[in-house]
Design a protein around this motif. Structure first.
Motif, PDB file in Angstrom:
ATOM      1  N   ASP A  29       0.825  -1.209   0.000  1.00 55.80           N
ATOM      2  CA  ASP A  29       0.000   0.000   0.000  1.00 55.80           C
ATOM      3  C   ASP A  29       0.859   1.260   0.000  1.00 55.80           C
ATOM      4  O   ASP A  29       0.385   2.347   0.293  1.00 55.80           O
ATOM      5  N   GLN A  80       2.928   2.148   2.119  1.00 51.88           N
ATOM      6  CA  GLN A  80       3.305   2.649   3.456  1.00 51.88           C
ATOM      7  C   GLN A  80       4.767   2.305   3.730  1.00 51.88           C
ATOM      8  O   GLN A  80       5.429   2.974   4.499  1.00 51.88           O
ATOM      9  N   ARG A 106       7.333   5.637   8.223  1.00 50.90           N
ATOM     10  CA  ARG A 106       6.156   4.876   7.789  1.00 50.90           C
ATOM     11  C   ARG A 106       5.216   5.833   7.069  1.00 50.90           C
ATOM     12  O   ARG A 106       4.689   6.774   7.690  1.00 50.90           O
TER      13      ARG A 106
HETATM   14 MG    MG Z   1      -0.735  -0.518   5.500  1.00 51.71          MG
END
Ligand code: MG
Ligand code: UDP
Length: 385
Positions: free
Chosen positions: A119, A121, A219
Motif C-alpha cells: 500500500d 506505506q 512509515r
Molecule cells: Mg498498511
C-alpha cells in the motif's frame, strides 16, 4: 541507535562479519501481500522496479493476491505478462495478511528476501539501506517504523502493544518493527521450517536469531483511507503475538494463587478472631468464609499447575526447533578424518598410515565438499558407511 542510524539488538550475537557479500551477485526477492490494492499496484510496481533495477542484477517481485475482489487479480496478471520477473501466487480466498506473507516467502527463490506491504506505506527506497546492511554482514535487517502517519488511536495502540509484548515475551522482539525488512536465505529457510500455524512474522523472525539489525524508516500514509487489516484483525494478531511468545497469561495464575493464599490467611485469622474471642461472628459465617477463601486459592493453584502442563504441551505441539545453529566449525575435517581413519584401518598396514592420511584426507574433504555443493547434501557423520 548508533551514529550510522542503525539500531542494533543487543540480545543477538554479533560475530565477525562473514565472507564478502555483493548485492550484484545475488537474486533479490521482494514479497508483497495484496488485498484489494488495484488502485496502487502499477505505481508500486514502477517504484519497486526502479529501486531493484538500480541495485540488483537479478531480482523477482512475488505478489501474493490474498483473494482480492477489486480487479487486483487481473491487474497483477497483466503486470506479470509484461515482465516475467513478476511472479504471482493467487490464494484461493482471503486468508489474511500473515498467511499471505508466509505464502510469499515460501514461493520466493531469492538469496535475500524483502517483505513489504503493497500500500506504499513501506518505502521501496529503504531496500537500498537494507542491502547495505546485508552486505555489511547482517542476516536480518528490519525497518523500525518512525513517524507513523496513522490515526492517533492506532498509534497509541501500536505503541502500547509493542511495550506490552516486550514486557511479557520470552524472545526480545524489537519495538516498532513490523513485517518490512530483509532476510538472508538462511533465515528464510529457518522460518519456513517452523511448522506453527498461528504466525506472528516479526516475532518469528526475531526468534531465529542470526545477526539482526534495525534501521529507522519513516512509515508513509496509506494510499487510501481503508486499512485492509481491520482493527479486529489487528487485535487477533496482537493476541497471536502475545500467546505465541509468552506463557505469562497462564503463569499469571501463580500470582493469583499467591495473592488469594494471603487473602485466605487474613480471612481465616479475622474470622477466627471474631469467632473465638469477640463472639461477633454470625453462625455459619466463619465456616463459609474459610471454605470459600481456601478453595478459591486452591483453584488458582490448580489452574497454574494445569497451566504448566498446557505450556509444555503447547511447546511440544508447536514443534519449534530447540536451537538453530548459524555456523559450525571444523565438522567437515572431523568427518573426513574419521572416514579416512576407517579406510586406513581397513586397507593399509600400520607403516603406511601417515602417508595414506596425508593424501586421502584432503581428497575426501574435497569430494564431500563438492557433493554438498552440487546436491545441497549435508553428509553427516551418521550417514557415513
Ligand atoms: Mg498498511
Ligand atoms: N493484506 C492482505 N490480506 C488481508 C489484509 C491485508 O494481504 O487480509 C495486505 C494489504 O494489501 C497490505 C498489507 O497486507 O499490502 C497490510 O495491510 P494494511 O495496510 O491494511 O495493514 P496496516 O498497514 O494497517 O497494518
Amino acid at each position: 541507535m548508533n551514529t550510522s542510524g542503525t539500531v542494533t539488538q543487543t540480545h543477538i550475537q554479533h560475530g565477525p562479519m562473514s565472507s564478502v557479500r555483493d548485492r550484484r551477485a545475488i537474486r533479490v526477492s521482494a514479497v508483497l501481500p495484496v488485498y484489494n490494492e488495484a488502485a496502487i499496484l502499477r505505481e508500486l510496481t514502477t517504484q519497486l522496479r526502479r529501486v531493484l533495477e538500480q541495485e540488483c542484477s537479478h531480482y523477482e517481485i512475488v505478489y501474493v493476491n490474498d483473494g482480492s475482489r477489486d480487479g487486483s487479480r487481473e491487474l497483477l496478471n497483466e503486470l506479470a505478462a509484461e515482465d516475467d520477473r513478476i511472479v504471482i501466487v493467487h490464494l484461493a480466498r482471503n486468508f489474511g495478511h500473515q498467511p499471505a506473507v508466509h505464502a510469499g516467502i515460501e514461493h520466493a527463490s531469492g538469496d535475500v528476501v524483502v517483505v513489504m506491504d503493497s500500500d506504499l506505506q513501506d518505502d521501496p527506497s529503504a531496500i537500498v539501506r537494507f542491502l547495505d546492511q546485508w552486505e555489511a554482514g547482517y542476516d536480518v535487517v528490519y525497518a523500525c517504523r518512525t513517524n507513523r502517519k496513522e490515526s492517533l488511536v492506532k498509534r497509541i495502540l501500536f505503541y502500547s502493544f509493542y511495550r506490552v509484548l516486550n514486557s511479557v515475551a520470552n524472545t526480545r522482539i524489537p519495538p516498532d518493527a513490523g513485517n518490512f525488512g530483509l532476510m538472508d536465505r538462511k533465515v528464510v529457510d529457518a522460518l519456513l521450517k517452523l511448522p506453527e500455524y498461528d504466525r506472528y512474522f516479526p516475532g518469528l523472525r526475531s526468534w531465529t536469531g542470526f545477526r539482526q539489525t534495525g534501521i529507522p524508516v519513516e512509515r508513509g500514509a496509506r494510499h487510501d483511507d481503508h486499512p485492509r487489516v481491520s482493527l479486529r484483525g489487528l487485535f487477533r494478531l496482537a493476541k497471536t503475538a502475545i500467546f505465541s511468545f509468552s506463557a505469562f497469561p497462564l503463569t499469571f495464575f501463580y500470582l493469583i494463587a499467591a495473592a488469594s493464599a494471603v487473602v485466605c490467611g487474613l480471612t481465616v485469622g479475622y474470622v477466627l478472631f471474631h469467632k473465638l474471642l469477640t463472639g461477633l461472628a454470625i453462625p455459619g459465617w466463619a465456616s463459609t468464609m474459610i471454605t470459600a477463601s481456601f478453595f478459591g486459592s486452591l483453584n488458582a493453584l490448580g489452574i497454574s499447575i494445569l497451566g504448566e502442563y498446557v505450556i509444555r504441551i503447547y511447546d511440544q505441539v508447536r514443534n519449534r526447533p530447540v536451537y538453530l545453529a548459524s555456523e559450525t566449525v571444523n565438522f567437515r575435517s572431523r568427518r573426513s578424518r574419521r572416514l579416512a581413519d576407517r579406510l586406513a584401518a581397513e586397507q593399509q598396514p600400520a607403516g603406511n598410515r601417515s602417508t595414506f592420511e596425508s593424501t586421502i584426507v584432503p581428497q575426501v574433504d574435497l569430494l564431500l565438499e563438492s557433493l554438498e555443493r552440487q546436491y545441497s547434501l549435508l553428509v553427516t557423520e551418521e550417514k557415513l558407511p
